[in-house]
Enzyme design. Structure first.
Site, PDB file in Angstrom:
ATOM      1  N   LYS A  62     -10.263  38.686 -26.749  1.00 18.68           N
ATOM      2  CA  LYS A  62      -9.916  37.263 -26.584  1.00 18.68           C
ATOM      3  C   LYS A  62     -10.788  36.345 -27.427  1.00 18.68           C
ATOM      4  CE  LYS A  62     -10.261  36.417 -22.156  1.00 18.68           C
ATOM      5  NZ  LYS A  62     -10.557  37.772 -21.679  1.00 18.68           N
ATOM      6  N   ARG A 106      -8.217  31.323 -15.141  1.00 18.65           N
ATOM      7  CA  ARG A 106      -8.419  32.719 -14.762  1.00 18.65           C
ATOM      8  C   ARG A 106      -8.029  32.978 -13.313  1.00 18.65           C
ATOM      9  NH1 ARG A 106     -12.851  34.024 -18.690  1.00 18.65           N
ATOM     10  NH2 ARG A 106     -13.253  36.223 -18.604  1.00 18.65           N
ATOM     11  N   ARG A 136     -19.782  45.684 -28.218  1.00 21.96           N
ATOM     12  CA  ARG A 136     -19.868  44.231 -28.471  1.00 21.96           C
ATOM     13  C   ARG A 136     -21.310  43.712 -28.419  1.00 21.96           C
ATOM     14  NH1 ARG A 136     -16.054  40.125 -25.401  1.00 21.96           N
ATOM     15  NH2 ARG A 136     -16.933  41.033 -23.502  1.00 21.96           N
ATOM     16  N   ARG A 169     -24.271  41.499 -23.797  1.00 21.17           N
ATOM     17  CA  ARG A 169     -24.160  40.706 -22.582  1.00 21.17           C
ATOM     18  C   ARG A 169     -24.447  41.580 -21.360  1.00 21.17           C
ATOM     19  NH1 ARG A 169     -18.353  37.809 -23.234  1.00 21.17           N
ATOM     20  NH2 ARG A 169     -18.338  38.372 -21.029  1.00 21.17           N
ATOM     21  N   ARG A 228     -15.498  43.465 -13.579  1.00 21.87           N
ATOM     22  CA  ARG A 228     -14.689  42.457 -14.277  1.00 21.87           C
ATOM     23  C   ARG A 228     -13.235  42.895 -14.388  1.00 21.87           C
ATOM     24  NH1 ARG A 228     -17.675  42.271 -19.503  1.00 21.87           N
ATOM     25  NH2 ARG A 228     -16.162  40.748 -20.198  1.00 21.87           N
TER      26      ARG A 228
HETATM   27  P1  AMP Z   1     -15.834  35.640 -20.924  1.00 23.48           P
HETATM   28  O1  AMP Z   1     -16.824  35.291 -21.969  1.00 23.48           O
HETATM   29  O2  AMP Z   1     -14.536  34.895 -21.061  1.00 23.48           O
HETATM   30  O3  AMP Z   1     -15.644  37.119 -20.779  1.00 23.48           O
HETATM   31  O4  AMP Z   1     -16.460  35.139 -19.535  1.00 23.48           O
HETATM   32  C1  AMP Z   1     -17.693  35.679 -19.054  1.00 23.48           C
HETATM   33  C2  AMP Z   1     -17.901  35.321 -17.607  1.00 23.48           C
HETATM   34  O5  AMP Z   1     -17.963  33.886 -17.461  1.00 23.48           O
HETATM   35  C3  AMP Z   1     -16.807  35.753 -16.656  1.00 23.48           C
HETATM   36  O6  AMP Z   1     -16.916  37.107 -16.251  1.00 23.48           O
HETATM   37  C4  AMP Z   1     -17.050  34.788 -15.497  1.00 23.48           C
HETATM   38  O7  AMP Z   1     -18.194  35.144 -14.745  1.00 23.48           O
HETATM   39  C5  AMP Z   1     -17.371  33.497 -16.225  1.00 23.48           C
HETATM   40  N1  AMP Z   1     -16.136  32.747 -16.527  1.00 23.48           N
HETATM   41  C6  AMP Z   1     -15.622  32.432 -17.753  1.00 23.48           C
HETATM   42  N2  AMP Z   1     -14.493  31.740 -17.645  1.00 23.48           N
HETATM   43  C7  AMP Z   1     -14.255  31.601 -16.316  1.00 23.48           C
HETATM   44  C8  AMP Z   1     -13.244  30.985 -15.550  1.00 23.48           C
HETATM   45  N3  AMP Z   1     -12.194  30.385 -16.134  1.00 23.48           N
HETATM   46  N4  AMP Z   1     -13.341  31.039 -14.199  1.00 23.48           N
HETATM   47  C9  AMP Z   1     -14.386  31.629 -13.592  1.00 23.48           C
HETATM   48  N5  AMP Z   1     -15.372  32.244 -14.242  1.00 23.48           N
HETATM   49  C10 AMP Z   1     -15.321  32.229 -15.600  1.00 23.48           C
END
Ligand code: AMP
Length: 219
Positions: free
Chosen positions: A16, A91, A125, A158, A169
């Site tokens: 993404k 989400r 990653r 990360r 996740r």
């Molecule tokens: P990502 O970088 O999109 O994989 O997001 C990493 C983490 O940030 C996720 O696993 C959540 O803990 C938090 N996060 C990001 N976007 C959201 C969202 N829209 N709602 C809730 N938590 C989020």
């Protein structure tokens, strides 16, 4: 069409962030990644960052009200006037409903890749601590190990990319985010995009995405 508002959906580590960054450049749209915004808040130790840290590091979602507030604040900035591309938001059903009330989305790109591709993407990653550019130890390596090509910042894995957190996740995705596929399908906004191929073959993916936008613009 004056404004273009795009949502990018997909399971964790499907690509993404990497694809959203490329699509937003090609579409000349602001790329809004709630994950990046939240990580920056954690790094800067803001109030939101302090509240969000444990959720993010354990692979859980940050509570809806915090993310919705963060999102509203971000889209109120002048650079969003032409529209935006949302990576990682919404989400949950509550976030999708909140978004629905705030603005009208033009299209939802649903990124699809096999489990093998996803596992490979997550395990390799690395991201830049400073500018959030995404790398992969084999597929998109930095020129100097551990150093971002763009800004010289340190790259790192990360916490939530570690295997046990990835499991959490993926199950959170199945339970809370996957239902959004039907939500947007019912609104006739969902378009599947195959991202199995490595990023070097991005032009092929872009060709398919461009066709989706041409179709929308002709409506
Ligand atoms: P990502 O970088 O999109 O994989 O997001 C990493 C983490 O940030 C996720 O696993 C959540 O803990 C938090 N996060 C990001 N976007 C959201 C969202 N829209 N709602 C809730 N938590 C989020």
């Amino acid at each position: 069409m004056n404004q273009l508002k795009v949502v990018v959906l997909g399971p964790p580590s499907v690509g993404k962030g990497t694809y959203s960054s490329r699509f937003s450049k090609d579409l000349d749209l602001v790329h809004i990644s709630t994950g990046d915004l939240i990580r920056k808040s954690i790094e800067d130790e803001t109030e939101l960052g302090k509240k969000a840290k444990d959720y993010v590091n354990s692979g859980e979602l940050v509570p809806d009200e915090l993310v919705i507030e963060l999102f509203k604040e971000r889209i109120s900035k002048p650079d969003c006037e032409k529209g935006f591309l949302l990576d990682g938001f919404p989400r949950t059903a509550a976030q999708a409903e909140a978004l629905d009330k705030i603005t009208k989305i033009d299209v939802v790109l649903n990124l699809i890749a096999s489990d093998e591709v996803i596992i490979d993407r997550v395990s390799g990653r690395r991201i830049c601590r400073k500018c959030a550019t995404i790398y992969h130890i084999r597929n998109i390596p930095t020129k100097v190990e551990g150093v971002c090509d763009k800004c010289g910042g340190e790259t790192y894995q990360r916490e939530d990319d570690k295997p046990e957190k990835v499991k959490t996740r993926l199950s959170v995705y199945q339970e809370k985010t996957k239902p959004l596929i039907d939500f947007y399908k019912n609104k006739d906004l969902l378009r599947d995009v195959d991202v199995n191929s490595p990023i070097e073959q991005y032009p092929k993916v872009w060709e398919n995405v461009k066709a989706i936008f041409d179709e929308i613009k002709s409506k």
